[in-house]
Design a protein around this motif. Structure first.
Motif, PDB file in Angstrom:
ATOM      1  N   GLY A  39       0.802  -1.217   0.000  1.00 41.78           N
ATOM      2  CA  GLY A  39       0.000   0.000   0.000  1.00 41.78           C
ATOM      3  C   GLY A  39       0.830   1.259   0.000  1.00 41.78           C
ATOM      4  N   SER A  40       2.081   1.141  -0.457  1.00 43.93           N
ATOM      5  CA  SER A  40       2.949   2.316  -0.484  1.00 43.93           C
ATOM      6  C   SER A  40       3.432   2.586  -1.902  1.00 43.93           C
ATOM      7  CB  SER A  40       4.160   2.122   0.430  1.00 43.93           C
ATOM      8  OG  SER A  40       5.028   1.136  -0.093  1.00 43.93           O
ATOM      9  N   THR A  41       3.952   3.783  -2.074  1.00 41.05           N
ATOM     10  CA  THR A  41       4.555   4.187  -3.340  1.00 41.05           C
ATOM     11  C   THR A  41       5.730   5.107  -3.013  1.00 41.05           C
ATOM     12  OG1 THR A  41       4.097   5.113  -5.527  1.00 41.05           O
ATOM     13  CG2 THR A  41       3.073   6.227  -3.656  1.00 41.05           C
ATOM     14  N   GLU A  42       6.595   5.316  -3.987  1.00 38.05           N
ATOM     15  CA  GLU A  42       7.733   6.219  -3.758  1.00 38.05           C
ATOM     16  C   GLU A  42       7.270   7.666  -3.844  1.00 38.05           C
ATOM     17  OE1 GLU A  42      12.086   7.234  -5.667  1.00 38.05           O
ATOM     18  OE2 GLU A  42      11.338   5.179  -5.762  1.00 38.05           O
ATOM     19  N   ASP A  43       7.731   8.467  -2.891  1.00 40.84           N
ATOM     20  CA  ASP A  43       7.398   9.890  -2.852  1.00 40.84           C
ATOM     21  C   ASP A  43       8.150  10.600  -3.982  1.00 40.84           C
ATOM     22  OD1 ASP A  43       6.946  12.570  -2.243  1.00 40.84           O
ATOM     23  OD2 ASP A  43       7.384  12.346  -0.115  1.00 40.84           O
ATOM     24  N   THR A  44       7.421  11.276  -4.864  1.00 46.02           N
ATOM     25  CA  THR A  44       8.056  11.955  -6.006  1.00 46.02           C
ATOM     26  C   THR A  44       8.898  13.147  -5.568  1.00 46.02           C
ATOM     27  OG1 THR A  44       6.062  13.289  -6.355  1.00 46.02           O
ATOM     28  CG2 THR A  44       6.271  11.258  -7.643  1.00 46.02           C
ATOM     29  N   GLU A  45       8.588  13.714  -4.407  1.00 52.72           N
ATOM     30  CA  GLU A  45       9.345  14.871  -3.918  1.00 52.72           C
ATOM     31  C   GLU A  45      10.575  14.458  -3.114  1.00 52.72           C
ATOM     32  OE1 GLU A  45       6.709  17.512  -1.835  1.00 52.72           O
ATOM     33  OE2 GLU A  45       5.243  17.478  -3.469  1.00 52.72           O
ATOM     34  N   ARG A  46      10.594  13.228  -2.617  1.00 50.31           N
ATOM     35  CA  ARG A  46      11.722  12.717  -1.838  1.00 50.31           C
ATOM     36  C   ARG A  46      12.067  11.323  -2.360  1.00 50.31           C
ATOM     37  NH1 ARG A  46       9.939  12.869   4.271  1.00 50.31           N
ATOM     38  NH2 ARG A  46       8.269  11.632   3.369  1.00 50.31           N
ATOM     39  N   PRO A  47      12.894  11.234  -3.393  1.00 50.95           N
ATOM     40  CA  PRO A  47      13.215   9.937  -3.993  1.00 50.95           C
ATOM     41  C   PRO A  47      13.694   8.922  -2.951  1.00 50.95           C
ATOM     42  CG  PRO A  47      14.101  11.705  -5.325  1.00 50.95           C
ATOM     43  CD  PRO A  47      13.581  12.334  -4.056  1.00 50.95           C
ATOM     44  N   GLY A  48      13.123   7.716  -3.045  1.00 53.27           N
ATOM     45  CA  GLY A  48      13.487   6.638  -2.140  1.00 53.27           C
ATOM     46  C   GLY A  48      12.571   6.525  -0.938  1.00 53.27           C
ATOM     47  N   PHE A  49      11.878   7.607  -0.563  1.00 52.31           N
ATOM     48  CA  PHE A  49      10.974   7.566   0.580  1.00 52.31           C
ATOM     49  C   PHE A  49       9.677   6.874   0.191  1.00 52.31           C
ATOM     50  CE2 PHE A  49      13.744  10.896   2.089  1.00 52.31           C
ATOM     51  CZ  PHE A  49      13.769  10.694   3.462  1.00 52.31           C
ATOM     52  N   ARG A  50       9.191   6.020   1.064  1.00 45.55           N
ATOM     53  CA  ARG A  50       7.933   5.322   0.851  1.00 45.55           C
ATOM     54  C   ARG A  50       6.820   6.089   1.567  1.00 45.55           C
ATOM     55  NH1 ARG A  50       8.517   2.620  -3.263  1.00 45.55           N
ATOM     56  NH2 ARG A  50       6.571   1.597  -2.770  1.00 45.55           N
ATOM     57  N   ILE A  51       5.697   6.273   0.901  1.00 47.15           N
ATOM     58  CA  ILE A  51       4.534   6.962   1.462  1.00 47.15           C
ATOM     59  C   ILE A  51       3.279   6.163   1.099  1.00 47.15           C
ATOM     60  CG2 ILE A  51       5.578   9.269   1.410  1.00 47.15           C
ATOM     61  CD1 ILE A  51       3.950   9.785  -1.175  1.00 47.15           C
ATOM     62  N   PRO A  52       2.143   6.391   1.797  1.00 41.80           N
ATOM     63  CA  PRO A  52       0.904   5.701   1.437  1.00 41.80           C
ATOM     64  C   PRO A  52       0.543   5.973  -0.023  1.00 41.80           C
ATOM     65  CG  PRO A  52       0.671   6.792   3.560  1.00 41.80           C
ATOM     66  CD  PRO A  52       1.980   7.241   2.989  1.00 41.80           C
ATOM     67  N   ASP A  53       0.007   4.965  -0.698  1.00 34.28           N
ATOM     68  CA  ASP A  53      -0.294   5.113  -2.131  1.00 34.28           C
ATOM     69  C   ASP A  53      -1.655   5.753  -2.409  1.00 34.28           C
ATOM     70  OD1 ASP A  53      -2.025   3.038  -1.531  1.00 34.28           O
ATOM     71  OD2 ASP A  53      -1.036   1.573  -2.822  1.00 34.28           O
TER      72      ASP A  53
END
Length: 130
Positions: A39-53
């Motif tokens: 249920g996560s995706t990579e944060d486009t503003e912080r490459p490599g960070f996982r955030i809720p999708d």
């Protein structure tokens, strides 16, 4: 599921029998229960960070784990209390991820160490000793 009463959080985790999904699930109550399996995706503003999708995702990122428990542990440690973080769960459920994390998704322990060093390095009061 669950609700907070008088400032104390409650989370109910339900476990379903994969052989019989129509069977009544087993419910377990915890002060905190975080989901970091999917249920996560990579944060486009912080490459490599996982955030809720998405807004309905169960995924809890490391920032939320830190704000829920890590900061409390660090503040109490600075007050002189002995602190313990106890992660319990099935193999592969995310205990090490929540406690240690991976770069750049730091877990509770690396964030605590960094925050403690930031506090010590930022101290300007000569009467305060660590």
């Amino acid at each position: 599921e669950g609700k907070a009463e008088k400032g104390v959080g409650c989370a109910v985790t339900k476990i379903y029998d994969p052989a019989d999904m129509s069977a009544e699930p087993r419910s377990y109550a915890f002060d905190r229960s975080w989901w970091s399996c999917d249920g996560s995706t990579e944060d486009t503003e912080r490459p490599g960070f996982r955030i809720p999708d998405g807004p309905n995702s169960k995924y809890v990122d490391q920032d939320m784990v830190w704000s829920d428990i890590g900061q409390i542990v660090m503040k109490n440690a600075l007050k002189g209390y002995n602190c313990t973080v106890f992660a319990y769960g099935q193999s592969g459920c995310g205990k090490s991820y929540s406690v240690v994390g991976d770069s750049p998704n730091w877990g509770i322990i690396p964030r605590t160490v960094k925050a403690l060093f930031d506090v010590v390095d930022g101290n300007t009061d000569p009467d305060v000793r660590f």
